[in-house]
Design an enzyme around this catalytic site. Structure first.
Site, PDB file in Angstrom:
ATOM      1  N   ARG A   1      -2.331  14.719  25.935  1.00  0.00           N
ATOM      2  CA  ARG A   1      -3.263  15.823  26.142  1.00  0.00           C
ATOM      3  C   ARG A   1      -2.857  16.540  27.426  1.00  0.00           C
ATOM      4  O   ARG A   1      -2.411  15.915  28.392  1.00  0.00           O
ATOM      5  CB  ARG A   1      -4.710  15.318  26.284  1.00  0.00           C
ATOM      6  CG  ARG A   1      -5.331  14.834  24.989  1.00  0.00           C
ATOM      7  CD  ARG A   1      -5.654  15.989  24.063  1.00  0.00           C
ATOM      8  NE  ARG A   1      -6.419  15.573  22.891  1.00  0.00           N
ATOM      9  CZ  ARG A   1      -5.885  15.261  21.725  1.00  0.00           C
ATOM     10  NH1 ARG A   1      -4.558  15.304  21.586  1.00  0.00           N
ATOM     11  NH2 ARG A   1      -6.644  14.907  20.696  1.00  0.00           N
TER      12      ARG A   1
ATOM     13  N   GLU B   1      -5.025  26.001  25.247  1.00  0.00           N
ATOM     14  CA  GLU B   1      -4.233  26.256  24.039  1.00  0.00           C
ATOM     15  C   GLU B   1      -4.951  27.277  23.164  1.00  0.00           C
ATOM     16  O   GLU B   1      -6.187  27.162  22.994  1.00  0.00           O
ATOM     17  CB  GLU B   1      -4.016  24.948  23.262  1.00  0.00           C
ATOM     18  CG  GLU B   1      -3.203  23.930  24.030  1.00  0.00           C
ATOM     19  CD  GLU B   1      -3.105  22.583  23.313  1.00  0.00           C
ATOM     20  OE1 GLU B   1      -2.479  21.669  23.867  1.00  0.00           O
ATOM     21  OE2 GLU B   1      -3.670  22.439  22.209  1.00  0.00           O
TER      22      GLU B   1
ATOM     23  N   HIS C   1       1.789  22.334  20.381  1.00  0.00           N
ATOM     24  CA  HIS C   1       0.925  21.231  19.940  1.00  0.00           C
ATOM     25  C   HIS C   1       1.183  20.902  18.467  1.00  0.00           C
ATOM     26  O   HIS C   1       0.266  20.920  17.631  1.00  0.00           O
ATOM     27  CB  HIS C   1      -0.545  21.555  20.160  1.00  0.00           C
ATOM     28  CG  HIS C   1      -1.405  20.321  20.249  1.00  0.00           C
ATOM     29  ND1 HIS C   1      -2.540  20.245  21.006  1.00  0.00           N
ATOM     30  CD2 HIS C   1      -1.286  19.093  19.663  1.00  0.00           C
ATOM     31  CE1 HIS C   1      -3.098  19.047  20.892  1.00  0.00           C
ATOM     32  NE2 HIS C   1      -2.347  18.324  20.065  1.00  0.00           N
TER      33      HIS C   1
END
Length: 343
Positions: free
Chosen positions: A258, A287, A306
């Protein structure tokens, strides 16, 4: 929360899921528990009646196109329906991490929440080690030369360092960390894991393990700092300027956990100064990563959107976990992969 559940016997369980998941996994779910009433949710139109829904299956198709900071309207629509389901008791999600606010709210409400730990391990580990090898073999340097149509063999200084014999320090020794460790060892790296319970010993994929308190003393002997841990109060902002400075100059960082595990301003400074030779970053504090974010322009950084878990095999592995848990739920047995509040 033990995960023990005792649903009423003799009546069909109502399971809420997306229309995509119902079409893709419906037969498999009915094979696992024949007396199930699947309630699909379409992306638009009238919502189904939430009365009597006991179980919800949150699949990745609901999340695609969004991020944890900019949720997909389908995801918002689906989780909003869960809030209106008075009989709901258990939610299964596709992700391994459950630190998002919507999941933490479910736990605070008293729902049983299970994740899909292990389902994404093969893809995430392959991504992490691909990032490691790309940096080790100086692929960013090759890509920059290609953009300039320049023939610049890597035999010029600085030549790539041999990875065999280097040390990978992996934060997180769950299924993802174990698979990263296994792949690293296949390339000749030594693997040391950081885990909460170091006394439990090294799991598969690791030569040794230590606790979080030992991290500062281990960094001077580390070549690759690999983050594969959940975001908790222990790991939030864990990797800061002080810890980065303890790495020897010219080392690398891989983050597939993360963004919040790293203090991004400190990481940026270490990369800009050259203290860190490079980084592979799949996750960020915000994000999508804003266009003006300086990570985009750093020549020693590989930015990944991601996507470490992306794999066409992931939905089936997640469905297998759900079906196993659904059988357990039906028979009042403890569920696998119980999520916990982020304390």
């Amino acid at each position: 929360m033990s995960g023990d559940v005792n649903p009423p016997a003799g009546k069909a369980m109502r399971v809420l899921l997306s229309d995509v998941a119902a079409a893709r996994h419906g037969a498999r779910i009915r094979d696992a528990v024949p007396d199930v009433d699947l309630v699909p949710v379409a992306p638009d139109g009238a919502l189904p009646d939430a009365a009597g829904i006991e179980v919800a299956f949150v699949t990745r198709d609901l999340f695609v196109g969004g991020t944890r900071h900019r949720l997909n309207p389908r995801f918002v629509r689906f989780t909003g329906l869960l809030q209106a389901a008075p009989a709901l008791r258990w939610v299964q999600t596709f992700s391994a991490g459950t630190d998002m606010a919507v999941y933490q709210a479910m736990l605070a409400r008293g729902l049983v929440l299970t994740n899909s730990t292990g389902a994404s391990a093969p893809a995430v580990a392959q991504t992490a080690v691909t990032g490691l090898l790309a940096l080790a073999r100086q692929f960013p340097r090759i890509a920059a030369a290609q953009a300039r149509q320049a023939w610049e063999p890597l035999y010029a200084e600085p030549e790539p360092r041999e990875v065999e014999g280097q040390a990978a320090l992996i934060l997180g020794t769950g299924p993802i960390g174990q698979e990263i460790g296994r792949l690293c060892r296949a390339f000749g790296l030594r693997t040391l894991g950081i885990r909460r319970d170091a006394a439990a010993g090294p799991p598969p994929g690791f030569d040794a393990v230590a606790g979080f308190a030992a991290l500062p003393d281990l960094l001077p002997g580390t070549d690759w700092l690999i983050l594969a841990c959940p975001l908790t109060e222990t790991t939030r902002d864990l990797i800061d300027a002080d810890l980065l400075a303890r790495l020897p100059p010219g080392r690398h960082l891989i983050n597939v956990s993360r963004g919040g595990v790293v203090v991004e301003a400190d990481l940026l400074a270490a990369l800009r100064s050259g203290h860190l030779a490079g980084a592979f970053l799949d996750v960020f504090g915000m994000e999508p990563l804003p266009p003006e974010n300086p990570f985009w322009g750093l020549p020693n950084v590989i930015v990944s959107p991601h996507s470490a878990a992306a794999s066409d095999g992931l939905p089936e592995r997640v469905a297998a976990i759900f079906c196993d848990n659904l059988r357990r739920f039906r028979h009042g047995e403890p569920l696998r992969n119980l999520a916990r509040p982020v304390a």
